[in-house]
Scaffold this active site. Structure first.
Site, PDB file in Angstrom:
ATOM      1  N   ASP A 522      -3.817  27.110  -6.860  1.00 49.62           N
ATOM      2  CA  ASP A 522      -2.988  28.303  -6.866  1.00 49.62           C
ATOM      3  C   ASP A 522      -3.885  29.539  -6.899  1.00 49.62           C
ATOM      4  O   ASP A 522      -4.840  29.613  -7.682  1.00 49.62           O
ATOM      5  CB  ASP A 522      -2.076  28.265  -8.094  1.00 49.62           C
ATOM      6  CG  ASP A 522      -1.132  29.441  -8.153  1.00 49.62           C
ATOM      7  OD1 ASP A 522      -0.254  29.536  -7.285  1.00 49.62           O
ATOM      8  OD2 ASP A 522      -1.274  30.262  -9.084  1.00 49.62           O
ATOM      9  N   GLU A 551      -4.670  28.677  -1.933  1.00 54.28           N
ATOM     10  CA  GLU A 551      -4.232  29.961  -1.395  1.00 54.28           C
ATOM     11  C   GLU A 551      -5.435  30.893  -1.284  1.00 54.28           C
ATOM     12  O   GLU A 551      -6.089  31.185  -2.281  1.00 54.28           O
ATOM     13  CB  GLU A 551      -3.182  30.576  -2.320  1.00 54.28           C
ATOM     14  CG  GLU A 551      -1.870  29.803  -2.355  1.00 54.28           C
ATOM     15  CD  GLU A 551      -0.874  30.430  -3.305  1.00 54.28           C
ATOM     16  OE1 GLU A 551       0.218  30.795  -2.853  1.00 54.28           O
ATOM     17  OE2 GLU A 551      -1.190  30.544  -4.512  1.00 54.28           O
TER      18      GLU A 551
END
Length: 836
Positions: A522, A551
């Protein structure tokens, strides 16, 4: 010795000082000052012994002539016996006789004695250090072991060169042999029972044995730390059954032992600093009590289900063969149409049920996943997160308050989430059931990806990290406040040594103990490039097939310089087997996720988004047929390999694909299905690694909720009855997946292959068309055509006689129609894939 820990520190300091890569004389001196004189004597013997033995060699090597010349001066090497006076001759003879009969044997005996003593010393040191490592989990690094080797081979060589001798070669060989034995001792101590590796990085935490449990924690500027032991994990039980003070053993490392069998007890650290005491859960705790307020001491060997380590998922040529399906544990089984038994709904054990069906008899659950053909199941966070009340998880009410969260609010990184377990109060139960879930997925041929959130914690000021080391684990603004690159109130500092170590330790622990096959990071851009590459290297030692992606952006400004961030535009600095999500193809296909009304290629904004889609089709690598100046987000080709690009159109964030299409484009149900099919066809045939949200293949809806992280089950759960309603869409996705898996041309693994094999055709802005050369199989070449216009479109082909594998109705690896002309007619919002 009365103080073995101090002795170990002397030897450890010696190894540290000897390592060229880790030399720190100040650190060496400071450690030496902390121990007693008897230990300095050992250290002196070690150094002087290495220099003294070559000196003995030198004296022992001198022949009588040389001895005579050294005693009387001059060069006697060329003088014969006839040239000597009788007095000289007598002196030489006496010297020769005395040297041969007394001096040389004596020196030889001294040499052998010293040699034996040194061998004994080194073997003893090896045993001593090995024993201390086994008992104390001391942390000798690879560099320190290398330092021993450098030390042992360098100093005797210097002595040899100084005296110009050949005999010390024997001495050097002995050093090599003893150091090798020492290395073997270290290696043997690194093996766990049942041939499991016990790596240095697992040092911290509670190491359980029936005879005693050893605790280690890293903390800064602490006056006192105590281990508080409890019978239960319930904070209402606040009277400890035992309190044991910890002692500082080395550079902010605190250690304690509790003798006896304390299995299944709970514990916390009481940290006292400037007269104030706070309680922290061990960051390295492997198990916990309800709601994660206390760590739990367990025997991990008792948590493996039968056969857990015998089953492996289907082998793929990772990562190019991966097809990832993103799934929330609770969403998977909460709907009544799931066919999952009531007691397993929303739980890990829902993944262990097979043969489940919806009301119309269509497969659901794990059978659905297996039939769909995906290779990896990406689980939203399954570590212990904060905002779900685990006590309430036993309430059999569908929408009980406080029952749902995506899990991006970390509390205990190495403990499985308790609300997904049948008994959240028992730390062993959640571990065993988590492993049963992984085992069941592996038995179905599916790999397991774990979503990890190391970039922030639920709270900073009250976090375990902050209590143990204030200001260390988190980045801060110039005014001292916590920086907020995560958008969640804080961000961790991966560039700092102990945070980096923690992240590496944690992912390796999950990979080894739970046999996790991949990790999704994340907000990965909040982590520095060196840390992410270090994680990749560490996982390669466990299993090089583990997939790694994240990400490539942040949620806000961060003090970490952009040049150090694992941003999408910095992906070329990352290991080529670390991938990032491509927002280029995501928004190119359907429009911006942040503007509900914005549209993309499949919902009529064809001209504006065409280059974004082509960029994604090529996997983010440089291609001459793509005009990078027309791309909306990327101003350069950021991927050095297509395997660094995650191609996707939907995830847990923002609207589902179906909801986005419905809210951005006035269309009836059939048009929405057509756009969904077209989007799936582009995503699943693009280069890179395809990824999609659970339910995309059955037109999943969340009723327009674009941020359902804590919404009710009625919004989030997968409605398995939609499989019946959208069975045609499901079969279309299934066929596309089978097509991708059968032909390697859709899974190219390097940039040169993409440039060589993909040739974009000149078409109108409403159409994207290209040919793809296939390395092997019944088809040597494919033509792929995507029509984003609502109007029917005629596209000219470069030749005739093509097999139809995909059109607006069907998809699969086998031909079901044929085009004999050199042109093809595409309905609006459709894909056409031809093979020759």
């Amino acid at each position: 010795m009365n103080n073995p820990t101090a002795s170990r520190r002397v030897l450890k300091a010696y190894f540290e000082a000897a390592s060229l890569a880790n030399f720190n004389p100040c650190r060496f001196v400071s450690l030496i000052k902390t121990v007693r004189s008897r230990h300095l004597i050992l250290h002196f013997f070690l150094v002087s012994g290495m220099l003294f033995v070559p000196l003995m060699h030198a004296i022992a090597r001198l022949d009588p002539y040389t001895l005579f010349s050294r005693l009387y001066g001059g060069d006697f090497s060329e003088i014969t016996a006839d040239a000597l006076t009788s007095e000289d001759f007598n002196q030489l003879a006496y010297t020769s006789h005395y040297g041969k009969t007394v001096i040389l044997p004596l020196l030889g005996a001294v040499f052998l004695l010293l040699l034996i003593l040194q061998i004994v010393f080194y073997l003893g040191a090896a045993f001593f250090l090995g024993l201390r490592r086994a008992l104390d989990s001391s942390d000798f690094s690879f560099r320190e072991r290398a330092g021993v080797f450098i030390m042992a081979s360098t100093l005797p060589s210097i002595g040899s060169a100084f005296f110009g001798l050949w005999m010390p070669t024997v001495h050097i060989i002995v050093f090599y042999l003893t150091v090798i034995l020492l290395g073997f001792t270290f290696s043997s101590c690194e093996k766990k029972e049942e041939n499991k590796k016990e790596k240095i990085m697992y040092d911290f935490g509670a190491v359980y044995a029936k005879e005693k449990t050893v605790f280690k924690v890293w903390a800064q500027n602490v006056d006192l730390i105590e281990v508080h032991l409890y019978k239960t994990g319930d904070v209402k039980d606040n009277i400890p059954i035992k309190t044991v003070p910890m002692r500082s053993i080395d550079q902010d490392v605190w250690r304690a032992e509790i003798n006896g069998d304390i299995k299944n007890c709970f514990y916390v650290y009481a940290v006292t600093r400037k007269g104030k005491t706070q309680f922290a859960v061990d960051p390295y705790a492997k198990a916990g009590g309800v709601n994660g307020f206390r760590g739990m001491i367990i025997d991990m060997r008792e948590t493996d289900p039968a056969g857990f380590r015998d089953i492996y998922p289907q082998k793929y040529e990772f990562p190019k063969d991966a097809i990832i399906y993103e799934l929330h544990v609770r969403d998977f089984s909460m709907h009544p149409s799931s066919g999952i038994t009531n007691k397993h709904r929303g739980k890990y054990l829902a993944f262990t049920e097979t043969g489940t069906k919806n009301a119309e008899g269509l497969p659901t659950g794990i059978d659905h996943l297996k039939m769909l053909g995906v290779t990896h199941v990406h689980l939203l966070p399954v570590f212990d997160f904060k905002t779900v009340d685990e006590e309430k998880s036993l309430i059999p009410i569908l929408n009980a308050k406080g029952q749902f969260n995506w899990g991006y609010d970390p509390q205990n990184y190495n403990v499985p989430e308790g609300s997904y377990a049948s008994d959240p109060f028992d730390g062993v139960t959640r571990i065993r059931e988590f492993k049963r879930m992984v085992q069941s997925l592996h038995e179905a041929g599916l790999s397991v990806v774990m979503d990890v959130v190391y970039n922030h914690t639920f709270s900073a000021i009250h976090s375990h990290f902050e209590i143990l080391a204030p200001g260390y684990y988190y980045r801060s603004n110039p005014d001292g406040s916590f920086s907020n690159g995560s958008g969640c109130g804080n961000e961790t500092a991966s560039e700092r040594e102990m945070m980096r170590k923690y992240m590496i330790d944690s992912v390796v622990y999950w990979a080894e103990e739970y046999r996790i096959d991949g990790f999704r990071f994340d907000l990965m851009a909040l982590h520095d490039i060196d840390t992410m590459n270090g994680i990749r290297d560490a996982l390669d030692e466990v299993n090089p097939e583990i997939i790694l992606y994240g990400e490539g952006w942040t949620a806000g400004p961060s003090p970490l310089p952009d040049s150090q961030k694992s941003l999408k535009e910095n992906v070329s600095a990352l290991n080529q087997r670390i991938a990032v999500f491509s927002d280029d193809i995501r928004d190119g296909i359907k429009g911006s996720v942040f503007v509900l009304s914005d549209t993309g290629f499949v919902n009529s904004n064809t001209g504006a988004r065409r280059e974004d889609v082509k960029f994604g089709i090529a996997g983010g690598v440089e291609h001459s047929a793509i005009d990078i100046n027309q791309a909306h987000y990327s101003k350069k080709f950021w991927a050095s390999s297509p395997l660094q690009s995650i191609s996707y159109i939907s995830s847990h964030d923002n609207l589902t694909l179906w909801d986005k299409l419905e809210r951005s484009t006035p269309a009836d149900r059939n048009e929405l299905i057509a756009m969904n099919k077209l989007a799936g066809a582009i995503m699943l045939t693009s280069q890179g690694i395809p990824f999609f949200q659970a339910g995309e293949e059955i037109a999943r809806t969340k009723s327009g909720d674009d941020n359902s992280y804590q919404s009710a089950d009625s919004i989030n759960m997968l409605d398995w009855d939609r499989k019946t309603e959208f069975l045609d869409l499901y079969e279309y996705y299934r066929g596309l997946i089978a097509l991708r898996k059968k032909f390697s041309g859709f899974r190219l693994n390097n940039a040169d292959a993409v440039r060589k094999r993909i040739h974009f055709l000149d078409t109108e802005n409403t159409v994207i068309a290209y040919t793809l050369e296939n390395p092997e199989g019944p088809y040597q070449r494919f033509t792929l055509i995507f029509n984003g216009s609502p109007e029917e479109t005629q596209v000219r082909l470069d030749s005739s006689d093509w097999d139809v594998l995909v059109n607006h109705e069907r998809a699969g690896p086998e031909a079901f129609a044929r085009i004999t002309s050199d042109s093809a007619l595409l309905p609006g919002k459709s894909a056409l894939i031809l093979g020759k």
